[in-house]
Motif scaffolding. Structure first.
Motif, mmCIF file in Angstrom:
data_model
loop_
_atom_site.group_PDB
_atom_site.id
_atom_site.type_symbol
_atom_site.label_atom_id
_atom_site.label_comp_id
_atom_site.label_asym_id
_atom_site.label_seq_id
_atom_site.Cartn_x
_atom_site.Cartn_y
_atom_site.Cartn_z
ATOM 1 N N MET A 46 0.633 -1.090 -0.249
ATOM 2 C CA MET A 46 -0.095 -0.220 -0.497
ATOM 3 C C MET A 46 0.704 1.388 0.015
ATOM 4 O O MET A 46 1.301 1.806 0.735
ATOM 5 N N GLY A 47 1.358 1.545 -0.902
ATOM 6 C CA GLY A 47 2.072 2.363 -1.464
ATOM 7 C C GLY A 47 0.886 3.706 -1.280
ATOM 8 O O GLY A 47 -0.336 4.205 -1.375
ATOM 9 N N SER A 91 -0.702 14.804 -2.172
ATOM 10 C CA SER A 91 0.710 15.345 -3.014
ATOM 11 C C SER A 91 1.435 14.260 -3.606
ATOM 12 O O SER A 91 1.966 14.270 -4.862
ATOM 13 N N GLN A 92 1.716 13.089 -2.334
ATOM 14 C CA GLN A 92 2.839 12.172 -3.352
ATOM 15 C C GLN A 92 2.341 11.381 -4.215
ATOM 16 O O GLN A 92 3.397 10.716 -4.915
ATOM 17 N N SER A 93 1.032 11.050 -4.411
ATOM 18 C CA SER A 93 0.445 10.071 -5.869
ATOM 19 C C SER A 93 0.694 10.898 -6.705
ATOM 20 O O SER A 93 1.083 10.499 -7.801
ATOM 21 N N PHE A 111 -4.576 6.662 -0.484
ATOM 22 C CA PHE A 111 -5.063 8.028 -1.110
ATOM 23 C C PHE A 111 -6.293 7.087 -1.577
ATOM 24 O O PHE A 111 -7.567 8.312 -1.290
ATOM 25 N N ALA A 112 -6.323 6.685 -2.709
ATOM 26 C CA ALA A 112 -7.890 5.443 -3.094
ATOM 27 C C ALA A 112 -8.282 5.268 -1.181
ATOM 28 O O ALA A 112 -9.608 4.966 -1.741
ATOM 29 N N LEU A 113 -7.875 4.985 -0.742
ATOM 30 C CA LEU A 113 -8.075 4.060 0.432
ATOM 31 C C LEU A 113 -9.049 5.930 0.819
ATOM 32 O O LEU A 113 -10.323 4.808 1.588
ATOM 33 N N LEU A 132 -2.872 -2.042 8.296
ATOM 34 C CA LEU A 132 -2.340 -0.174 7.761
ATOM 35 C C LEU A 132 -1.547 1.012 8.435
ATOM 36 O O LEU A 132 -2.481 1.500 9.260
ATOM 37 N N PRO A 133 -0.797 1.259 8.377
ATOM 38 C CA PRO A 133 0.032 1.951 9.204
ATOM 39 C C PRO A 133 -0.798 3.881 9.110
ATOM 40 O O PRO A 133 -1.254 4.266 7.998
ATOM 41 N N GLY A 134 -1.430 4.662 9.673
ATOM 42 C CA GLY A 134 -1.616 5.294 10.041
ATOM 43 C C GLY A 134 -3.329 6.367 9.904
ATOM 44 O O GLY A 134 -3.578 6.957 10.002
#
Lengths: 141, 501
Positions: B142-143, B457-459, B148-150, B272-274
């Motif tokens: 899970m990048g 932002s990362q995506s 983001f999609a999650l 999933l972290p966070g």
């Protein structure tokens, strides 16, 4: 009219969005013109969404039961009382203000029974002090 | 692969009276501090860590796990009895728990919360014990694009909580996102909407916002409704039907799918972290409400609502340890504190942990299972005590709750500034509730907002802003399609209900 309150709150949010978009965000968010998501992107998007939804509320209000004005005023008074308590806490400390704040709130609600007044004014602040300051060793505000 | 002898030795270590005593002590401490608004299990763990220095590794970790698990059960008690969640995780529990308590069934509501919490926690622990390694590998895939999609998927599920006015629901979510954007922005680290208050550089404190909007605003509402007539905070009928004071097996069994759904959501999000237990609880609640044949009964004391929220938020605790034990990545603040305790005791979490410290890890698993069982017993006693507390007059309970909120938030945020923020959000929460805007949607948007912006932002950076690049991320694509399906399904259902009405 059932939807009148909803129209007013819709108008409030349109005004809020305008203030955000034209004054608050330009003044309090820095301009950055590189990168993918600029600092203003999300706040600006929010302002636009709020404005659009505010307009939608004005056009198609939903019926809402708003508490009577008297009750809102009472909530405002209690809020002011707590703000005053917090302000005093900054100067005098929690140990002095907590019993006074508890007493003020209990009297304002209408509590007159000495036993319950003592429990709220002496018992609870003392229990908090014992647990936080004495047992946990953390400073009270 | 750990051999059977090591597994059995680990479990035997956990079940020694000495270690069990520490688990029990942790559960009692956790349940107590979890019930105090603003303090919660995380702060209790942070304070407790130095006291574990003198202990062996297993009792030390078992104690901390007990505090963490007990805290989640404790947080639900004031949420159900006073509509004042002890921890933000318990906010969703209050949605149906408090109305049920006000119907004169406080013991039934709190017992359902307890049973659901223990069920969710146990399911999650079983997943941790049996399939933690493959789940951790999946979690690693899970990048930022998938996260983001999650989050988009989470928002689409939570859209199910929007009531009869879509505009109001969207305004509440937008305001939550706006408040989440206060502080330094995640891409450029420039200060944003801090109005000269450098305390806001890290954003608005979650404890202040959640406790202000949920607990203090409710106290304000109840204070404004009280007019000189002293009554109990929760009216309990003197002669009460036995069925109103307990949860029958039939009632528990009727919630089995809800509990399983909640535990599944909590376990997946916990791995999933966070993401956190607050989001899991609300997602599970929204999913249960939409799956129900009587969604209109939610928010009015439906026992399924309590089961959904509690099973999900408790399932997160066990699942949080999946990335921690297998990869050395903490999934939450609580897991980060446990990792620090591991390291203080000379244990390095990570892929080699099962090989090098197999006995300790299975000892920890045994302690976790025991913590669940002890939660059940300690909870049964604690609940009766709390029900007695809320039968005290409102004047005493609300004045005391307010003092506890002030002290708790001050401790959580390190000063009176956090308390001032709490009061501002109490006012906002009161007004929002009074005019029909959902504070729950606000809180969820506020909670997910920073993560949403970072992953967006990362995506965009990873995909170079090209939507076609999503084809390289099949999990993200599947989640986005699911989000779309959910939105269409919710829309059609709302339309059908509107027509029926």
């Amino acid at each position: 009219m059932a939807g009148q309150a909803d129209r007013w709150t819709g108008a409030f949010f349109v005004a809020l969005a305008a203030v955000l978009y034209f004054h608050v965000i330009p003044t309090y968010v820095e301009t950055v013109d590189y990168g993918w998501v600029h600092p203003r992107t999300i706040p600006n998007a929010v302002a636009i969404i709020v404005a659009v939804c505010g307009v939608a509320q004005i056009i198609g209000p939903a019926p809402v039961t708003v508490p009577p004005a008297r009750q809102l005023a009472r909530a405002g008074l209690f809020f002011a009382l707590i703000v005053a308590g917090l302000t005093l806490t900054a100067f005098l400390g929690f140990k002095i203000v907590a019993p006074l704040l508890a007493l003020a709130i209990m009297l304002a609600i209408g509590e007159r029974r000495p036993g319950w007044l003592a429990a709220g004014v002496i018992g609870m602040p003392l229990a908090i002090w014992l647990f936080v300051a004495f047992l946990l060793g953390r400073p009270l505000p | 692969m750990v051999d059977l002898a090591t597994i059995l030795a680990g479990f035997a270590d956990a079940f020694t009276p000495f270690n069990l005593a520490f688990v029990l002590f942790g559960v009692i401490v956790g349940q107590f501090v979890g019930a105090v608004p603003g303090i919660g299990p995380i702060m209790a763990m942070a304070i407790a860590i130095p006291f574990t220095f003198g202990l062996d590794t297993l009792p030390a970790i078992a104690f901390l796990v007990g505090v963490n698990k007990g805290g989640l059960v404790g947080g639900a008690v004031p949420a159900v009895l006073m509509n004042t969640p002890g921890t933000p995780d318990a906010a969703a529990t209050a949605l149906d728990g408090f109305p049920l308590a006000r119907k004169g069934k406080p013991l039934k509501a709190t017992k359902m919360a307890l049973f659901s919490s223990v069920t969710g926690d146990t399911v999650s622990d079983i997943v941790l014990i049996t399939v933690s390694a493959p789940l951790a590998v999946l979690a690693l895939r899970m990048g930022p694009v998938e996260v983001f999609a999650l989050i988009i998927f989470a928002f689409s599920i939570i859209a199910g909580l929007i009531g009869n006015s879509v505009a109001k629901g969207v305004i509440a979510a937008a305001l939550g996102l706006l408040c989440a954007s206060v502080g330094s922005d995640p891409e450029h680290y420039t200060p944003r909407l801090i109005f000269g208050h450098f305390e806001l550089y890290d954003g608005l404190p979650l404890a202040s916002v959640a406790i202000g909007m949920l607990a203090v605003s409710e106290i304000l509402r109840r204070l404004s409704e009280t007019r000189g007539r002293m009554r109990a905070t929760v009216e309990i009928p003197k002669t009460q039907d036995a069925a109103d004071t307990r949860v029958s097996f039939a009632e528990y069994w009727a919630c089995r799918f809800t509990l399983l759904r909640g535990a599944t959501i909590g376990t997946i999000l916990g791995a999933l972290p966070g993401i956190g237990s607050t989001a899991a609880a609300f997602m599970s609640y929204a999913a249960t409400k939409h799956a129900s044949r009587e969604p209109e009964s939610f928010g009015k004391g439906n026992i399924q609502g309590i089961a959904a929220a509690e099973s999900a938020n408790s399932a997160v605790v066990g699942a949080n340890l999946i990335p921690l034990l297998t990869l050395g990545i903490p999934g939450s603040v609580g897991a980060a504190l446990i990792i620090s305790a591991f390291m203080i005791h000379g244990v390095q979490p990570g892929p080699l942990l099962f090989e090098q410290q197999g006995r300790l890890i299975y000892g920890l698993f045994g302690a976790m299972i025991m913590a669940n069982v002890l939660n059940l017993f300690v909870g049964q006693i604690g609940l009766r005590l709390w029900v007695r507390v809320v039968s005290a007059p409102e004047s005493f309970v609300f004045a005391s709750a307010l003092l506890l909120c002030i002290v708790g938030v001050s401790m959580a945020t390190g000063g009176l500034f956090g308390v001032a923020v709490m009061l501002i959000f109490a006012g906002i929460g009161y007004l929002m509730t009074s005019f029909g805007y959902s504070v729950v949607i606000f809180i969820i948007a506020f909670f997910l907002g920073p993560r949403f912006e970072i992953s967006l932002s990362q995506s965009l950076a990873l995909t170079n802003g090209k939507p076609a690049a999503l084809l390289d991320h099949p999990i993200a694509l599947a989640l986005l399609v699911l989000a779309l399906v959910c939105l269409i399904w919710f829309g059609l259902k709302a339309r059908r209900l509107a027509r029926a009405a």
